[in-house]
Design a protein around this motif. Structure first.
Motif, PDB file in Angstrom:
ATOM      1  N   UNK A  71       0.805  -1.214   0.000  1.00 52.69           N
ATOM      2  CA  UNK A  71       0.000   0.000   0.000  1.00 52.69           C
ATOM      3  C   UNK A  71       0.841   1.268   0.000  1.00 52.69           C
ATOM      4  N   UNK A  72       2.141   1.131  -0.148  1.00 54.34           N
ATOM      5  CA  UNK A  72       2.976   2.318  -0.246  1.00 54.34           C
ATOM      6  C   UNK A  72       2.864   2.925  -1.646  1.00 54.34           C
ATOM      7  N   UNK A  73       3.061   4.230  -1.760  1.00 54.74           N
ATOM      8  CA  UNK A  73       2.924   4.895  -3.066  1.00 54.74           C
ATOM      9  C   UNK A  73       4.002   4.461  -4.056  1.00 54.74           C
ATOM     10  N   UNK A  74       3.718   4.723  -5.308  1.00 56.67           N
ATOM     11  CA  UNK A  74       4.669   4.450  -6.385  1.00 56.67           C
ATOM     12  C   UNK A  74       5.647   5.607  -6.539  1.00 56.67           C
ATOM     13  N   UNK A  75       6.665   5.363  -7.346  1.00 55.24           N
ATOM     14  CA  UNK A  75       7.646   6.420  -7.622  1.00 55.24           C
ATOM     15  C   UNK A  75       6.978   7.608  -8.312  1.00 55.24           C
ATOM     16  N   UNK A  76       6.060   7.347  -9.212  1.00 58.12           N
ATOM     17  CA  UNK A  76       5.391   8.451  -9.914  1.00 58.12           C
ATOM     18  C   UNK A  76       4.644   9.341  -8.934  1.00 58.12           C
ATOM     19  N   UNK A  77       4.016   8.732  -7.929  1.00 56.84           N
ATOM     20  CA  UNK A  77       3.304   9.534  -6.929  1.00 56.84           C
ATOM     21  C   UNK A  77       4.293  10.396  -6.152  1.00 56.84           C
ATOM     22  N   UNK A  78       5.391   9.791  -5.710  1.00 55.65           N
ATOM     23  CA  UNK A  78       6.385  10.554  -4.955  1.00 55.65           C
ATOM     24  C   UNK A  78       6.940  11.710  -5.783  1.00 55.65           C
ATOM     25  N   UNK A  79       7.229  11.457  -7.054  1.00 54.74           N
ATOM     26  CA  UNK A  79       7.789  12.509  -7.902  1.00 54.74           C
ATOM     27  C   UNK A  79       6.782  13.646  -8.072  1.00 54.74           C
ATOM     28  N   UNK A 142       9.647  15.907 -23.349  1.00 55.09           N
ATOM     29  CA  UNK A 142       9.457  17.318 -23.067  1.00 55.09           C
ATOM     30  C   UNK A 142       8.337  17.522 -22.087  1.00 55.09           C
ATOM     31  N   UNK A 143       8.155  18.766 -21.662  1.00 57.11           N
ATOM     32  CA  UNK A 143       7.117  19.059 -20.692  1.00 57.11           C
ATOM     33  C   UNK A 143       7.653  19.008 -19.276  1.00 57.11           C
ATOM     34  N   UNK A 144       6.806  19.355 -18.329  1.00 52.32           N
ATOM     35  CA  UNK A 144       7.181  19.381 -16.929  1.00 52.32           C
ATOM     36  C   UNK A 144       7.235  17.968 -16.377  1.00 52.32           C
ATOM     37  N   UNK A 145       8.401  17.550 -15.970  1.00 52.98           N
ATOM     38  CA  UNK A 145       8.605  16.185 -15.484  1.00 52.98           C
ATOM     39  C   UNK A 145       7.673  15.850 -14.325  1.00 52.98           C
ATOM     40  N   UNK A 146       7.378  16.845 -13.488  1.00 53.28           N
ATOM     41  CA  UNK A 146       6.591  16.557 -12.301  1.00 53.28           C
ATOM     42  C   UNK A 146       5.106  16.422 -12.592  1.00 53.28           C
ATOM     43  N   UNK A 147       4.681  16.766 -13.774  1.00 51.43           N
ATOM     44  CA  UNK A 147       3.271  16.628 -14.110  1.00 51.43           C
ATOM     45  C   UNK A 147       2.989  15.347 -14.866  1.00 51.43           C
ATOM     46  N   UNK A 148       4.014  14.557 -15.141  1.00 52.05           N
ATOM     47  CA  UNK A 148       3.825  13.378 -15.981  1.00 52.05           C
ATOM     48  C   UNK A 148       3.130  12.259 -15.215  1.00 52.05           C
ATOM     49  N   UNK A 149       2.379  11.494 -15.956  1.00 52.45           N
ATOM     50  CA  UNK A 149       1.676  10.378 -15.343  1.00 52.45           C
ATOM     51  C   UNK A 149       2.545   9.132 -15.389  1.00 52.45           C
ATOM     52  N   UNK A 150       2.024   8.089 -14.863  1.00 56.02           N
ATOM     53  CA  UNK A 150       2.818   6.890 -14.598  1.00 56.02           C
ATOM     54  C   UNK A 150       3.400   6.258 -15.854  1.00 56.02           C
ATOM     55  N   UNK A 608       2.429  -2.183  -8.291  1.00 57.77           N
ATOM     56  CA  UNK A 608       3.709  -2.869  -8.134  1.00 57.77           C
ATOM     57  C   UNK A 608       4.403  -2.980  -9.486  1.00 57.77           C
ATOM     58  N   UNK A 609       5.716  -2.894  -9.440  1.00 56.68           N
ATOM     59  CA  UNK A 609       6.525  -3.009 -10.656  1.00 56.68           C
ATOM     60  C   UNK A 609       6.178  -4.287 -11.407  1.00 56.68           C
TER      61      UNK A 609
END
Length: 666
Positions: A71-79, A142-150, A608-609
């Protein structure tokens, strides 16, 4: 490639989350060996998902004892979270540096300017490291890295790398949370004259919310009842005003010309906010300063031939002997008294929203379903597969709320009016009183007298929520129909029966009970999915646009309510608002909570990966299957809401499916 050591080291183990079966089954249809395997899996899972009702900050509420690795967040969520957090911290540090220029900051810091500038440099290092981590998890165009989805953030990482990266990102998250904290001893705002402009200046590098220029308008005050953070309290008056709200016919006519109180009552055009439930909250203090909380009543009307609410009258407490009625008035001597009364309502609404509508009725309710689902539905069960994606991140974010947000010395303790113990009690009581069937959207609207056939024609939350509810409900109905051929199959499902018994019993979901029909099961699933997605979106995301600006909505008053409408001025109104340090803390917290959009409704993936598509059963994923139908339906809902927003005086974007996360993950 190297990364800076996180300020607070964290560890993470590789998630081992299971995937749904390509052929889910009901327990009554399995062989004895298959049933034994299901039982063994559940027995193992029940050692991981366990209950506690003695969490100190929320005593009596069933919560998970721990957050399992699954139940821990994914890397995309943390980023995503870190990107938002960096924007907030940089804004706060810029405000503090400006305070030094005014000679008002320093406190116990030997060299505050150097400390704040060092923190800005630390933000740059965190951003660079997070960018490297994200870049290693996908190819960007391109684009804002922090707005990218998974999809392009996490498509190629090895499991071992993930553990290292998650540990780093957890550390960065914790450090940013530390930098967001505001110490009143620093002296922020101590030499700044109190003004609305000064509150706007707290958004030094962030966009200033539009509400900051609109919140004093009566039309905006009324609009927040139907498309603000808390759209779930407004209710039709009925045949008569409450006995403890003695508005006279003359007072009513003075506000709503061309109408009468009797006609408005007869036509069902009167609507009331009643904050009596806040009586459980005891006023607290901040340092040596008293904080104030009220239980006001506010009356609104739909004028003859109209469709939208207008504010009529406010009583700042429940007892009319102590709190006279204020009315909307253009008379100069009454204007600031009316503004004070509206502020009283907004403080009450902030408390009701955060403790009742938000924390209790979305976060804490969904946690009960998350734990019960893992404990009593085997991973081969079709309802397990349907519901689990709607719980992603919830146990993690709730644990953070219980240990920091609503803990002593946390933001609720600082910003909101009550003692922390009484605020906790309010949330606990609201959670345990939550009526599962009574709070289903259609039933709740009818109970409050604000359905589509009511006199309240202009109600964006209701109209958009009904679209989303109907799409989710039909998705659930079609899905349930794949696995339950007859109502008897629902009754014979032993795991489903155990799940329902758990929810009605140890999970303390009021009104829950056995399920006997496919229609009932579909409705229950729809309620869980709607609460975890759309309902949470409706109460969470307006926090950024509306509640981050403290003069519009805040958690405490800092002066007593006026005992009469006449004779007040702007300075007296401003004195009711929070100190600048707390306004900045409120900005930081609510800007964060209202900015993280992760995995929109209908985007079902494993957490999960390597994060594959969630559903494996071809009956679900077929071109003509229920999942394709649901996604198409959401596209249609999106188009309809976008079209509605183009026609509305103010857009209401919070229930556009593209902006609704699938789960409570923030």
């Amino acid at each position: 490639m190297s990364y800076p050591t996180p300020p607070l080291a964290a560890s993470a183990a590789t998630p081992t989350a299971s995937m749904p079966s390509a052929d889910p089954t009901l327990p009554q249809n399995d062989t004895p060996a298959q049933r034994a395997a299901r039982a063994a899996q559940l027995a193992a899972t029940q050692t991981v998902y366990t209950w506690a009702t003695d969490v100190p900050t929320l005593p009596g509420v069933p919560l998970a004892t721990d957050v399992p690795k699954n139940d821990e967040p994914t890397i995309a969520w943390f980023v995503t979270l870190i990107g938002v957090g960096l924007d907030i911290v940089r804004n706060a540090l810029t405000v503090k540096l400006g305070g030094i220029d005014k000679g008002e900051l320093g406190g116990e810091l030997d060299n505050p300017r150097a400390e704040y500038e060092a923190a800005l440099a630390e933000c740059d290092a965190i951003e660079a490291s997070a960018a490297k981590i994200a870049a290693e998890h996908g190819v960007h165009t391109g684009g804002n890295i922090f707005a990218r989805m998974i999809g392009d953030v996490e498509n190629a990482v090895a499991a071992a790398e993930r553990d290292v990266h998650v540990a780093l990102l957890k550390g960065y998250k914790d450090r940013l949370e530390e930098l967001m904290k505001i110490d009143d001893a620093e002296g922020l705002g101590s030499k700044t004259p109190r003004s609305i402009e000064a509150y706007r200046a707290l958004f030094a590098t962030l966009p200033v919310p539009g509400i900051s220029w609109m919140f004093q308008d009566d039309a905006e005050f009324a609009r927040l009842r139907v498309q603000g953070p808390n759209c779930m309290l407004i209710a039709a008056v009925g045949d008569a005003l409450p006995d403890n709200f003695p508005l006279s016919a003359a007072q009513y006519v003075s506000v709503v010309g061309g109408d009468t109180l009797a006609a408005a009552l007869a036509d069902g055009r009167l609507f009331l906010l009643d904050y009596k439930p806040l009586e459980v909250i005891d006023p607290g203090t901040y340092g040596t300063r008293a904080k104030y909380i009220w239980q006001p009543m506010a009356l609104f009307a739909v004028p003859p031939g109209g469709s939208s609410l207008i504010p009529v009258a406010i009583q700042c407490g429940q007892n009319p002997a102590d709190y006279p009625i204020f009315t909307s008035s253009p008379v100069a001597d009454k204007i600031w008294g009316w503004e004070m009364a509206k502020f009283v309502v907004q403080v009450a609404d902030g408390n009701y929203h955060e403790l009742f509508a938000h924390l209790a009725r979305t976060h804490l309710v969904v946690e009960a379903f998350a734990v019960a689902t893992h404990r009593h539905l085997a991973e081969i069960h079709p309802i397990w597969a349907l519901l689990v994606p709607h719980f992603e991140g919830t146990l993690f974010i709730n644990e953070r709320a219980a240990t920091s947000l609503i803990a002593a010395g946390g933001p609720i303790d600082h910003i909101f009016a009550g003692t922390i113990a009484s605020s906790q009690t309010a949330a606990v009581d609201a959670r345990l009183a939550f009526d599962f069937y009574g709070k289903m959207l259609h039933a709740d609207l009818v109970a409050r007298g604000v359905g589509v056939d009511s006199a309240l024609a202009d109600y964006p939350y209701r109209d958009d929520a009904l679209l989303v509810w109907d799409a989710i409900h039909e998705w659930a109905r079609r899905y349930v129909g794949l696995y339950y051929g007859h109502d008897a199959d629902v009754v014979a499902d032993t795991e489903l029966a155990a799940w329902a018994a758990c929810l009605a019993g140890e999970a303390k979901i009021r009104g829950f009970g056995p399920m006997t029909t496919r229609a009932q099961l579909a409705e229950v699933c729809a309620m869980v999915m709607f609460t975890a997605s759309a309902q949470h979106a409706a109460v969470n995301f307006p926090q950024k646009d509306i509640m981050a600006f403290a003069p519009a909505v805040t958690g405490a008053g800092w002066q007593a309510a006026p005992n009469g409408q006449r004779g007040h001025d702007k300075a007296g109104w401003l004195a009711m608002m929070p100190p600048m340090a707390l306004a900045l803390e409120q900005l930081n917290v609510l800007e964060l909570l209202g900015s993280v959009h992760y995995r929109p409704l209908g985007d079902y993936r494993s957490n999960a990966f390597p994060y594959p598509e969630w559903f494996q059963d071809p009956r679900v994923t077929a071109a003509e299957g229920p999942l394709a139908w649901f996604r198409a339906a959401l596209t249609g809902v999106e188009a309809k809401i976008v079209a509605r927003n183009a026609e509305r005086m103010q857009p209401y974007p919070y229930l556009q499916p593209s902006l609704i996360p699938t789960s409570i993950n923030i």
